[in-house]
Design a protein around this motif. Structure first.
Motif, PDB file in Angstrom:
ATOM      1  N   SER A 557      -8.793  26.147  26.777  1.00  0.00           N
ATOM      2  CA  SER A 557      -7.507  25.455  26.753  1.00  0.00           C
ATOM      3  C   SER A 557      -7.462  24.414  25.645  1.00  0.00           C
ATOM      4  CB  SER A 557      -7.263  24.786  28.114  1.00  0.00           C
ATOM      5  OG  SER A 557      -6.013  24.154  28.141  1.00  0.00           O
ATOM      6  N   LEU A 558      -8.575  23.685  25.428  1.00  0.00           N
ATOM      7  CA  LEU A 558      -8.623  22.703  24.336  1.00  0.00           C
ATOM      8  C   LEU A 558      -8.482  23.391  22.976  1.00  0.00           C
ATOM      9  CD1 LEU A 558     -11.495  20.360  25.598  1.00  0.00           C
ATOM     10  CD2 LEU A 558      -9.033  19.926  25.653  1.00  0.00           C
ATOM     11  N   TYR A 559      -9.073  24.568  22.830  1.00  0.00           N
ATOM     12  CA  TYR A 559      -8.954  25.315  21.576  1.00  0.00           C
ATOM     13  C   TYR A 559      -7.491  25.723  21.339  1.00  0.00           C
ATOM     14  CZ  TYR A 559      -9.580  28.976  18.076  1.00  0.00           C
ATOM     15  OH  TYR A 559      -9.491  29.737  16.956  1.00  0.00           O
ATOM     16  N   ARG A 560      -6.840  26.188  22.395  1.00  0.00           N
ATOM     17  CA  ARG A 560      -5.422  26.552  22.266  1.00  0.00           C
ATOM     18  C   ARG A 560      -4.588  25.338  21.861  1.00  0.00           C
ATOM     19  NH1 ARG A 560      -1.584  25.548  25.573  1.00  0.00           N
ATOM     20  NH2 ARG A 560      -3.001  25.124  27.313  1.00  0.00           N
ATOM     21  N   MET A 561      -4.871  24.187  22.487  1.00  0.00           N
ATOM     22  CA  MET A 561      -4.134  22.969  22.138  1.00  0.00           C
ATOM     23  C   MET A 561      -4.394  22.576  20.690  1.00  0.00           C
ATOM     24  SD  MET A 561      -4.662  20.594  25.512  1.00  0.00           S
ATOM     25  CE  MET A 561      -4.081  21.119  27.124  1.00  0.00           C
ATOM     26  N   ASP A 562      -5.637  22.786  20.227  1.00  0.00           N
ATOM     27  CA  ASP A 562      -5.985  22.466  18.843  1.00  0.00           C
ATOM     28  C   ASP A 562      -5.170  23.330  17.876  1.00  0.00           C
ATOM     29  OD1 ASP A 562      -7.292  21.261  16.751  1.00  0.00           O
ATOM     30  OD2 ASP A 562      -8.982  22.641  16.799  1.00  0.00           O
ATOM     31  N   LEU A 563      -5.070  24.642  18.184  1.00  0.00           N
ATOM     32  CA  LEU A 563      -4.267  25.527  17.344  1.00  0.00           C
ATOM     33  C   LEU A 563      -2.797  25.112  17.357  1.00  0.00           C
ATOM     34  CD1 LEU A 563      -5.761  29.046  18.201  1.00  0.00           C
ATOM     35  CD2 LEU A 563      -6.184  27.659  16.163  1.00  0.00           C
ATOM     36  N   ASP A 564      -2.305  24.812  18.553  1.00  0.00           N
ATOM     37  CA  ASP A 564      -0.907  24.394  18.667  1.00  0.00           C
ATOM     38  C   ASP A 564      -0.673  23.114  17.874  1.00  0.00           C
ATOM     39  OD1 ASP A 564      -0.444  26.550  20.269  1.00  0.00           O
ATOM     40  OD2 ASP A 564      -0.499  25.424  22.151  1.00  0.00           O
ATOM     41  N   HIS A 565      -1.654  22.206  17.960  1.00  0.00           N
ATOM     42  CA  HIS A 565      -1.504  20.948  17.247  1.00  0.00           C
ATOM     43  C   HIS A 565      -1.489  21.179  15.739  1.00  0.00           C
ATOM     44  CE1 HIS A 565      -1.988  16.774  16.096  1.00  0.00           C
ATOM     45  NE2 HIS A 565      -3.014  17.127  15.351  1.00  0.00           N
ATOM     46  N   GLY A 566      -2.378  22.059  15.245  1.00  0.00           N
ATOM     47  CA  GLY A 566      -2.402  22.345  13.816  1.00  0.00           C
ATOM     48  C   GLY A 566      -1.086  22.924  13.334  1.00  0.00           C
ATOM     49  N   LEU A 567      -0.516  23.835  14.136  1.00  0.00           N
ATOM     50  CA  LEU A 567       0.777  24.411  13.784  1.00  0.00           C
ATOM     51  C   LEU A 567       1.857  23.344  13.803  1.00  0.00           C
ATOM     52  CD1 LEU A 567       2.473  26.906  13.148  1.00  0.00           C
ATOM     53  CD2 LEU A 567       2.667  27.323  15.618  1.00  0.00           C
ATOM     54  N   ASP A 568       1.817  22.477  14.825  1.00  0.00           N
ATOM     55  CA  ASP A 568       2.817  21.410  14.900  1.00  0.00           C
ATOM     56  C   ASP A 568       2.716  20.481  13.697  1.00  0.00           C
ATOM     57  OD1 ASP A 568       3.774  22.374  17.287  1.00  0.00           O
ATOM     58  OD2 ASP A 568       2.596  20.999  18.538  1.00  0.00           O
ATOM     59  N   MET A 569       1.472  20.206  13.282  1.00  0.00           N
ATOM     60  CA  MET A 569       1.292  19.319  12.139  1.00  0.00           C
ATOM     61  C   MET A 569       1.897  19.927  10.869  1.00  0.00           C
ATOM     62  SD  MET A 569      -0.104  16.411  12.794  1.00  0.00           S
ATOM     63  CE  MET A 569      -0.636  15.941  11.152  1.00  0.00           C
ATOM     64  N   LYS A 570       1.712  21.221  10.671  1.00  0.00           N
ATOM     65  CA  LYS A 570       2.292  21.868   9.485  1.00  0.00           C
ATOM     66  C   LYS A 570       3.810  21.809   9.527  1.00  0.00           C
ATOM     67  CE  LYS A 570      -1.544  22.974   7.502  1.00  0.00           C
ATOM     68  NZ  LYS A 570      -1.935  22.270   6.250  1.00  0.00           N
ATOM     69  N   ILE A 571       4.368  22.073  10.714  1.00  0.00           N
ATOM     70  CA  ILE A 571       5.831  21.999  10.860  1.00  0.00           C
ATOM     71  C   ILE A 571       6.303  20.580  10.573  1.00  0.00           C
ATOM     72  CG2 ILE A 571       7.712  22.188  12.517  1.00  0.00           C
ATOM     73  CD1 ILE A 571       6.152  24.439  13.859  1.00  0.00           C
ATOM     74  N   GLN A 572       5.561  19.601  11.084  1.00  0.00           N
ATOM     75  CA  GLN A 572       5.938  18.208  10.851  1.00  0.00           C
ATOM     76  C   GLN A 572       5.867  17.869   9.364  1.00  0.00           C
ATOM     77  OE1 GLN A 572       3.189  16.053  13.305  1.00  0.00           O
ATOM     78  NE2 GLN A 572       4.054  16.846  15.211  1.00  0.00           N
ATOM     79  N   GLN A 573       4.849  18.378   8.679  1.00  0.00           N
ATOM     80  CA  GLN A 573       4.721  18.092   7.258  1.00  0.00           C
ATOM     81  C   GLN A 573       5.896  18.666   6.471  1.00  0.00           C
ATOM     82  OE1 GLN A 573       0.878  19.536   6.073  1.00  0.00           O
ATOM     83  NE2 GLN A 573      -0.238  18.082   7.369  1.00  0.00           N
ATOM     84  N   PHE A 574       6.284  19.899   6.778  1.00  0.00           N
ATOM     85  CA  PHE A 574       7.446  20.487   6.105  1.00  0.00           C
ATOM     86  C   PHE A 574       8.706  19.673   6.394  1.00  0.00           C
ATOM     87  CE2 PHE A 574       4.960  24.583   6.104  1.00  0.00           C
ATOM     88  CZ  PHE A 574       4.874  24.677   4.724  1.00  0.00           C
ATOM     89  N   GLU A 575       8.823  19.206   7.650  1.00  0.00           N
ATOM     90  CA  GLU A 575      10.010  18.432   8.019  1.00  0.00           C
ATOM     91  C   GLU A 575      10.031  17.100   7.278  1.00  0.00           C
ATOM     92  OE1 GLU A 575      13.584  17.486   9.896  1.00  0.00           O
ATOM     93  OE2 GLU A 575      12.517  19.393   9.658  1.00  0.00           O
ATOM     94  N   VAL A 576       8.856  16.462   7.150  1.00  0.00           N
ATOM     95  CA  VAL A 576       8.784  15.198   6.422  1.00  0.00           C
ATOM     96  C   VAL A 576       9.169  15.400   4.954  1.00  0.00           C
ATOM     97  CG1 VAL A 576       7.183  13.442   5.544  1.00  0.00           C
ATOM     98  CG2 VAL A 576       7.091  14.117   7.943  1.00  0.00           C
ATOM     99  N   LEU A 577       8.608  16.435   4.333  1.00  0.00           N
ATOM    100  CA  LEU A 577       8.939  16.704   2.923  1.00  0.00           C
ATOM    101  C   LEU A 577      10.419  17.002   2.742  1.00  0.00           C
ATOM    102  CD1 LEU A 577       5.845  18.888   1.964  1.00  0.00           C
ATOM    103  CD2 LEU A 577       6.270  16.505   1.338  1.00  0.00           C
ATOM    104  N   ASN A 578      10.982  17.746   3.684  1.00  0.00           N
ATOM    105  CA  ASN A 578      12.400  18.062   3.631  1.00  0.00           C
ATOM    106  C   ASN A 578      13.252  16.799   3.694  1.00  0.00           C
ATOM    107  OD1 ASN A 578      14.780  19.722   3.712  1.00  0.00           O
ATOM    108  ND2 ASN A 578      14.837  19.393   5.916  1.00  0.00           N
TER     109      ASN A 578
END
Length: 941
Positions: A557-578
């Motif tokens: 479950s922690l590994y799944r959360m880590d993957l989800d977090h990494g994806l969320d971070m990328k989405i957040q980065q694109f949103e910040v740049l936008n």
């Protein structure tokens, strides 16, 4: 010989209470040779110090279970008084649990439940429990085998409290569905009816219930007798409630009782002792009579009985000779032998009603002696205020004025042994089944939790709570890997607060800790720590397999959360740049653009606070250009100062800095501690030069290894944001140069208009001053405006440093005087930035105040001191000019002054600065201008 069962009876009298207890117990113990004592029964005189008696017994016996009672007389092969009797039951085939329930007179039901729970046997007195089917084996003929027995001592009646012994017996009898034999008696004293006591191993209590629940593979039998016979005189209970009979045969109960006895009403007795001569009896379905003895006649003609009475019951007057009554002891013993089918009797416990002492008189010893001679075994017991046993048909009953006997035999009961073996097999099977069911439910619950919880911290706290049930043999805790240290862990959640340390290192892990690594897909997240609880059974192989399963599920479950977090971070980065590109491309003021930019950065990345500092090349100072904070966080003074300290460090070293824990010596910056933020500080560089500092803060959450707002998560991305801000600042500088001349021309135009207005005001006052003075004053005002322009040319467009401005104005004002005294000038205050419009008005005002102070304050002095100070508090700027001259005239009134200088100052303060002007005496004249800032500006040197 005591192959299966041994008994020891000891008695003592005539010494101190503690010695009595010790001697009686030691004597009883001396009769045992093969078995350790399983239970000690204590019968003691209420006139002794029973607490000291108890201590003496415990000293002699050690950890043996103990229950006991105060008596109306003790029995140890013969009746005794003022002594202590200790009886030991010893066998490896007896399992005993004892308990106590207090406050019987307040709530006897609560006391019963408390005693059963204290003994750990509540389940045997629950009608829905399957063990009831094992409690009693009925056959077509005697003997009947019972694998369990309850011995109980409850409070007898006193002058202040009625006895609830019958009620307690009824409650236990119904709760066990009549399957558990109950043997006992009510505590008493030597007919004083003042107090009685109950004894358990660790204390002596009054108004309490003590019991011993015995699981026995030793055969035993119970019998009850009284020696009375029914007469032909009987009556029907037509109105009864509880223990009170109101009417017999439809008439007042006392009158009918007197008629049955053949005596006048006035000779009817009024206590249990008197009525003991004339007991009543109720005949059961088998023809046996159970005595029901009246206790007292009430004022309304009702009669109170010891047992509970019921309507439509026939009671019969009983008679008995002293010889018949004395023979009841042997009769009860014979019934016990017959009921239990005993072949080798080893101990007789005899509880006899205290009322029988009065009835038997000199024959009292015959009752006990007859049993002792017939049985040839130890006879022990006491005289009670109420007896509990079983009827001839084997049902538990409560009686008065009777003798009840329990006999143990030195043999093994094969039926009881089979029952206990079957019960053990059943309990083991049920335990394993319950354990499996519990584990399956827990695993299902864990899977549900893993699906529902999106964050590691809440997930691990819920799991720790589940492990209390799933792993009852251990205290457990989840530790997560600490950032930047693969051998250090921080506590995220535990099943028991205060058991585990907050921090743990691999090399320092205690030897009594077990651990399961939380690894998934080659990534290590932490460990599950286990420590066996004191007194708990050691874990078996299934427990270890279950623990490993929990660790694997958690790590997955922690590994799944880590993957989800990494994806969320990328989405957040694109949103910040936008958002960054959108905001910087819109046409709006630079301050508003940067404020919106850092607001988007904080919100999208889930940060607690973001601050942006820019370099003012004119000072050079770092100015806090923009700040954005989470609405739920209110930074205090220490947080603000730490932000400035970090910015100073960044200005000095000019390199990225990321700190995840400010209290672990990882931070090169000396901050005010505690500082509850992890932070990243980035230099904003344009063409190799420092143009600003970007600081990002997130709350420290050690239980969130990949939380939103983890500012050190992607330093390269954050450096990219700083680069875009630097480009924007560089572009703004280019735009500033293009607009600089327009701004200067605009200010020149406005200030020329101001000069013209001031000259007009001066012309209207030429009759009051000389032409030379008027020109001098006008020149001074024009030069003040020129100072503002000079200051503007060295700084940001539209912004003026107040300190520099006041210093230049003061020097200019003094230099313009042809004849002036020796004046010491003192200028003080912080660096404050204000717009140029306010700067012009402030420069003119300060010039007028300084000239006014020199002209009037030092008119008759050759030297003096002039102080100019500034301050900023709660968004207000204040400038104070103070001299040490003679001060203002006594009749001075600012509203009626004809001074052109003070009129100018008052007008500028009100109309241009939107503030206030005041002047007063304070060891000289003091003038103060106070006005609000049109924006929020912070500076740091």
């Amino acid at each position: 010989m005591g192959v299966y069962f041994e008994a020891g009876v000891g008695k003592a009298a005539g010494c101190s209470s503690r010695q009595l207890g010790h001697r009686a117990a030691a004597e009883a113990l001396s009769h045992l040779s093969h078995h350790k004592p399983s239970l000690a029964l204590v019968f003691a005189s209420p006139e002794l110090d029973l607490e000291h008696v108890r201590r003496g017994i415990v000293e002699a016996l050690g950890d043996c279970p103990v229950i006991g009672t105060s008596t109306a007389g003790e029995i140890a092969n013969s009746p005794i008084t003022h002594g202590v009797v200790v009886t030991l039951l010893a066998s490896s085939h007896l399992r005993v649990q004892v308990g106590i329930g207090e406050g019987v007179s307040k709530d006897f039901r609560k006391a019963v439940h408390q005693a059963l729970a204290d003994a750990g046997v509540s389940r045997y007195f629950s009608t829905g429990h399957p063990l009831h089917h094992m409690m009693h084996v009925s056959t077509s003929r005697r003997p009947r085998a019972s694998p369990v027995l309850l011995i109980m001592f409850s409070p007898g009646a006193t002058k202040t409290h009625v006895s609830f012994s019958h009620d307690i017996h009824t409650m236990l009898r119904k709760a066990s569905a009549n399957r558990i034999p109950i043997f006992g008696g009510s505590s008493g004293d030597y007919f004083r009816f003042e107090s009685n006591y109950q004894i358990i191993r660790d204390r002596v209590a009054s108004d309490a219930l003590v019991l011993a629940f015995i699981e026995s593979e030793i055969p035993f039998g119970l019998g009850m007798a009284h020696g009375f016979s029914p007469t032909t005189k009987r009556a029907l209970i037509t109105n009864a409630s509880g223990h009170i009979v109101h009417q017999l045969d439809g008439r007042p109960a006392a009158g009918v009782c007197a008629d049955l006895l053949g005596i006048p009403m006035e000779k009817l007795g009024n206590d249990a002792v008197w009525f003991s001569q004339f007991p009543f009896g109720a005949t059961d379905l088998y023809g046996d009579s159970i005595l029901q003895v009246p206790e007292q006649v009430l004022e309304d003609g009702s009669i109170q009985f010891a047992p509970l009475m019921r309507n439509d019951q026939v009671i019969t007057l009983m008679r008995g000779t002293r010889r018949d009554i004395a023979g009841a002891g042997v009769s009860a013993y014979n019934k016990a032998i017959l009921q239990g089918g005993l072949k080798k009797p080893a101990l007789a416990l005899m509880f006899s009603c205290a009322l029988r002492i009065r009835l038997l008189g000199t024959l009292q010893g015959k009752e006990v002696g007859s049993v002792y001679r017939k049985a040839g075994i130890p006879v022990s017991g006491f005289y009670t205020f109420g007896e509990q046993g079983i009827s001839d048909d084997g049902l538990p009953i409560y009686a008065n004025q009777s003798v009840t006997t329990l006999v143990f035999s030195d043999e093994l009961n094969p039926v009881a042994a089979l029952i206990h073996k079957s019960k053990s097999i059943y309990m083991e099977f049920r335990s394993q089944l319950d354990k499996k069911v519990s584990q399956i439910k827990a695993i299902n619950r864990i899977n549900q939790i893993l699906e529902e919880q999106p964050e590691p911290g809440p997930l691990l706290r819920v799991l720790a709570g589940e492990l209390v049930t799933l792993l009852p043999w251990a205290d457990s805790a989840f530790y997560l890997l600490r950032a930047r240290d693969p051998t250090s862990y921080v506590l995220a959640a535990s099943s028991e607060p205060g058991v585990f340390p907050q921090h743990l290192k691999t090399e320092d892990m205690p030897a009594d800790y077990g651990s399961v690594r939380l690894d998934s897909h080659g990534k290590h997240f932490g460990v599950l720590i286990l420590r066996q609880r004191s007194g708990a059974l050691p874990p078996d192989d299934e427990d270890f397999v279950l623990t490993e399963t929990i660790g694997k599920l958690t790590a997955g479950s922690l590994y799944r959360m880590d993957l989800d977090h990494g994806l969320d971070m990328k989405i957040q980065q694109f949103e910040v740049l936008n958002q960054l590109g959108r905001e910087l491309s819109e046409s709006m003021s630079a301050v508003a653009q940067l404020q919106k930019v850092i607001g988007h950065i904080r919100s999208i990345l889930g940060l607690s606070m973001v601050s942006l500092w820019l370099v003012d090349p004119a000072c050079p100072l770092l100015v806090k250009e923009a700040v954005n904070t989470d609405p739920g966080i209110k930074p205090g003074e220490e947080e603000t100062e730490n932000d400035e300290i970090i910015t100073k460090w960044q200005r000095k070293y000019c390199r990225p800095l990321s700190v995840t824990d400010t209290e672990e010596n990882q931070c090169p910056v000396q901050l005010f501690i505690p500082f509850p933020f992890q932070f990243t500080s980035l230099p904003v560089l344009f063409k190799g030069q420092l143009r600003g500092v970007l600081n990002l803060y997130a709350k420290i959450r050690q239980d969130q290894p990949f939380q939103q707002g983890h500012v050190a998560g992607d330093i390269e991305f954050l450096k990219g944001i700083a680069t875009q801000i630097a480009v924007f600042i560089g572009n703004r500088s280019v735009q500033k140069d293009a607009t600089f001349f327009k701004e200067i021309h605009h200010r020149v135009k406005n200030n020329l208009q101001n000069i013209a207005g001031l000259l007009r005001m001066q012309i209207r006052r030429l009759d009051r001053v000389t032409a030379e003075q008027a020109l001098t004053d006008s020149i001074s005002r024009i030069m003040s405006i020129a100072v503002v322009h000079e200051t503007l040319s060295r700084g940001e467009i539209g912004m003026v440093n107040v300190g520099q401005l006041l210093n230049s104005i003061s020097e200019l004002s003094l230099a313009g005087l042809l004849e002036r005294p020796s004046v010491t000038l003192d200028i003080s205050g912080p660096a404050i930035m204000i717009p140029s419009r306010e700067a012009t008005a402030l420069a003119l005002s300060v010039n007028e105040l300084i000239q006014n102070a020199i002209r009037h304050g030092f008119k008759e002095k050759k030297q003096g001191r002039l102080c100019v100070s500034m301050a900023q508090v709660n968004g207000l700027v204040s400038v104070t000019v103070r001299d040490d001259g003679p001060g203002l005239p006594v009749d001075f009134d600012l509203d009626r002054t004809v001074s052109l200088g003070l009129t100018i100052v008052r007008t500028l303060a009100k109309d241009e600065l939107k503030g206030e002007f005041a002047i007063w005496n304070n060891k000289g004249a003091t003038a103060k201008i106070t006005f609000p800032l049109s924006g929020d500006y912070y500076t740091v040197k």
